[in-house]
Design a protein around this motif. Sequence first.
Motif, PDB file in Angstrom:
ATOM      1  N   ALA A  40       0.807  -1.216   0.000  1.00  0.00           N
ATOM      2  CA  ALA A  40       0.000   0.000   0.000  1.00  0.00           C
ATOM      3  C   ALA A  40       0.844   1.272   0.000  1.00  0.00           C
ATOM      4  CB  ALA A  40      -0.935   0.000   1.200  1.00  0.00           C
ATOM      5  N   LYS A  41       1.977   1.238   0.671  1.00  0.00           N
ATOM      6  CA  LYS A  41       2.819   2.430   0.778  1.00  0.00           C
ATOM      7  C   LYS A  41       3.869   2.502  -0.329  1.00  0.00           C
ATOM      8  CE  LYS A  41       2.204   3.164   5.674  1.00  0.00           C
ATOM      9  NZ  LYS A  41       2.310   2.326   6.835  1.00  0.00           N
ATOM     10  N   VAL A  42       4.539   1.392  -0.590  1.00  0.00           N
ATOM     11  CA  VAL A  42       5.584   1.346  -1.611  1.00  0.00           C
ATOM     12  C   VAL A  42       5.039   0.525  -2.779  1.00  0.00           C
ATOM     13  CG1 VAL A  42       7.992   0.749  -2.091  1.00  0.00           C
ATOM     14  CG2 VAL A  42       7.309   1.389   0.223  1.00  0.00           C
ATOM     15  N   LYS A  43       4.494   1.217  -3.778  1.00  0.00           N
ATOM     16  CA  LYS A  43       3.784   0.557  -4.880  1.00  0.00           C
ATOM     17  C   LYS A  43       4.670  -0.362  -5.717  1.00  0.00           C
ATOM     18  CE  LYS A  43      -0.276   2.411  -4.272  1.00  0.00           C
ATOM     19  NZ  LYS A  43      -1.418   1.628  -3.867  1.00  0.00           N
ATOM     20  N   THR A  44       5.982  -0.191  -5.673  1.00  0.00           N
ATOM     21  CA  THR A  44       6.875  -1.044  -6.455  1.00  0.00           C
ATOM     22  C   THR A  44       7.197  -2.353  -5.733  1.00  0.00           C
ATOM     23  OG1 THR A  44       8.830   0.059  -5.571  1.00  0.00           O
ATOM     24  CG2 THR A  44       7.951   0.899  -7.661  1.00  0.00           C
ATOM     25  N   LYS A  45       6.660  -2.521  -4.537  1.00  0.00           N
ATOM     26  CA  LYS A  45       6.948  -3.706  -3.723  1.00  0.00           C
ATOM     27  C   LYS A  45       5.766  -4.671  -3.753  1.00  0.00           C
ATOM     28  CE  LYS A  45       8.557  -4.580   0.968  1.00  0.00           C
ATOM     29  NZ  LYS A  45       8.848  -3.945   2.237  1.00  0.00           N
ATOM     30  N   ILE A  46       6.069  -5.967  -3.893  1.00  0.00           N
ATOM     31  CA  ILE A  46       5.049  -7.013  -3.904  1.00  0.00           C
ATOM     32  C   ILE A  46       5.228  -7.866  -2.654  1.00  0.00           C
ATOM     33  CG2 ILE A  46       4.068  -8.950  -5.206  1.00  0.00           C
ATOM     34  CD1 ILE A  46       4.162  -6.167  -6.692  1.00  0.00           C
ATOM     35  N   ASN A  47       4.167  -8.013  -1.868  1.00  0.00           N
ATOM     36  CA  ASN A  47       4.187  -8.854  -0.670  1.00  0.00           C
ATOM     37  C   ASN A  47       3.649 -10.231  -1.054  1.00  0.00           C
ATOM     38  OD1 ASN A  47       5.048  -6.686   1.034  1.00  0.00           O
ATOM     39  ND2 ASN A  47       2.979  -5.901   0.925  1.00  0.00           N
ATOM     40  N   ALA A  48       4.433 -11.260  -0.830  1.00  0.00           N
ATOM     41  CA  ALA A  48       4.086 -12.601  -1.290  1.00  0.00           C
ATOM     42  C   ALA A  48       3.135 -13.336  -0.353  1.00  0.00           C
ATOM     43  CB  ALA A  48       5.362 -13.418  -1.455  1.00  0.00           C
ATOM     44  N   ASP A  49       2.179 -14.049  -0.948  1.00  0.00           N
ATOM     45  CA  ASP A  49       1.390 -15.014  -0.188  1.00  0.00           C
ATOM     46  C   ASP A  49       2.098 -16.368  -0.373  1.00  0.00           C
ATOM     47  OD1 ASP A  49       0.771 -15.770  -2.785  1.00  0.00           O
ATOM     48  OD2 ASP A  49      -1.387 -15.495  -2.577  1.00  0.00           O
ATOM     49  N   ALA A  50       1.506 -17.454   0.068  1.00  0.00           N
ATOM     50  CA  ALA A  50       2.178 -18.762   0.005  1.00  0.00           C
ATOM     51  C   ALA A  50       2.545 -19.158  -1.422  1.00  0.00           C
ATOM     52  CB  ALA A  50       1.294 -19.823   0.641  1.00  0.00           C
ATOM     53  N   ALA A  51       1.638 -18.952  -2.378  1.00  0.00           N
ATOM     54  CA  ALA A  51       1.903 -19.341  -3.771  1.00  0.00           C
ATOM     55  C   ALA A  51       3.027 -18.503  -4.379  1.00  0.00           C
ATOM     56  CB  ALA A  51       0.634 -19.217  -4.607  1.00  0.00           C
ATOM     57  N   LEU A  52       2.992 -17.199  -4.136  1.00  0.00           N
ATOM     58  CA  LEU A  52       4.045 -16.336  -4.686  1.00  0.00           C
ATOM     59  C   LEU A  52       5.377 -16.549  -3.981  1.00  0.00           C
ATOM     60  CD1 LEU A  52       2.477 -12.864  -5.495  1.00  0.00           C
ATOM     61  CD2 LEU A  52       3.477 -14.490  -7.066  1.00  0.00           C
ATOM     62  N   LYS A  53       5.344 -16.874  -2.713  1.00  0.00           N
ATOM     63  CA  LYS A  53       6.587 -17.115  -1.973  1.00  0.00           C
ATOM     64  C   LYS A  53       7.372 -18.260  -2.621  1.00  0.00           C
ATOM     65  CE  LYS A  53       6.949 -16.076   2.524  1.00  0.00           C
ATOM     66  NZ  LYS A  53       6.951 -16.170   3.976  1.00  0.00           N
ATOM     67  N   ALA A  54       6.658 -19.278  -3.116  1.00  0.00           N
ATOM     68  CA  ALA A  54       7.314 -20.394  -3.801  1.00  0.00           C
ATOM     69  C   ALA A  54       7.989 -19.907  -5.089  1.00  0.00           C
ATOM     70  CB  ALA A  54       6.300 -21.485  -4.114  1.00  0.00           C
ATOM     71  N   VAL A  55       7.331 -19.011  -5.807  1.00  0.00           N
ATOM     72  CA  VAL A  55       7.896 -18.454  -7.048  1.00  0.00           C
ATOM     73  C   VAL A  55       9.046 -17.500  -6.735  1.00  0.00           C
ATOM     74  CG1 VAL A  55       7.386 -17.021  -9.078  1.00  0.00           C
ATOM     75  CG2 VAL A  55       5.726 -18.727  -8.305  1.00  0.00           C
ATOM     76  N   PHE A  56       8.946 -16.781  -5.609  1.00  0.00           N
ATOM     77  CA  PHE A  56       9.965 -15.810  -5.214  1.00  0.00           C
ATOM     78  C   PHE A  56      11.109 -16.445  -4.424  1.00  0.00           C
ATOM     79  CE2 PHE A  56       6.660 -12.109  -5.090  1.00  0.00           C
ATOM     80  CZ  PHE A  56       6.548 -12.162  -6.463  1.00  0.00           C
ATOM     81  N   ASN A  57      11.250 -17.749  -4.508  1.00  0.00           N
ATOM     82  CA  ASN A  57      12.320 -18.483  -3.818  1.00  0.00           C
ATOM     83  C   ASN A  57      12.330 -18.241  -2.312  1.00  0.00           C
ATOM     84  OD1 ASN A  57      13.124 -19.501  -6.317  1.00  0.00           O
ATOM     85  ND2 ASN A  57      14.568 -17.837  -6.649  1.00  0.00           N
ATOM     86  N   GLY A  58      11.138 -18.186  -1.716  1.00  0.00           N
ATOM     87  CA  GLY A  58      11.025 -18.058  -0.267  1.00  0.00           C
ATOM     88  C   GLY A  58      11.037 -16.643   0.272  1.00  0.00           C
ATOM     89  N   LYS A  59      11.193 -15.646  -0.601  1.00  0.00           N
ATOM     90  CA  LYS A  59      11.222 -14.253  -0.138  1.00  0.00           C
ATOM     91  C   LYS A  59       9.807 -13.765   0.194  1.00  0.00           C
ATOM     92  CE  LYS A  59      15.339 -12.884  -2.644  1.00  0.00           C
ATOM     93  NZ  LYS A  59      15.921 -11.866  -3.523  1.00  0.00           N
TER      94      LYS A  59
END
Length: 76
Positions: A40-59
């Motif tokens: 919400a504050k930093v629009k260039t940042k993506i906060n991962a849920d469980a599915a995205l965390k797997a794609v983001f290598n755990g980040k």
Amino acid sequence: MKPVTPDEKLAAIVGSKPMPRTEITKKVWEYIKKNKLQDAKVKTKINADAALKAVFNGKASVTMFEMTKLVNTHVS
């Protein structure tokens, strides 16, 4: 563009059929917006849920630019 095939982790978000990288990126963004994962504050940042965390290598969060690089590691 030539179609690429998403791996199992990415397929959980975009589907498993081959598609161009541009379509994969579009589907990832649709998923992010549908699940309100853009910071919400930093629009260039993506906060991962469980599915995205797997794609983001755990980040837990990545920048938009880092996201594209990470997504590209999950296609063949």
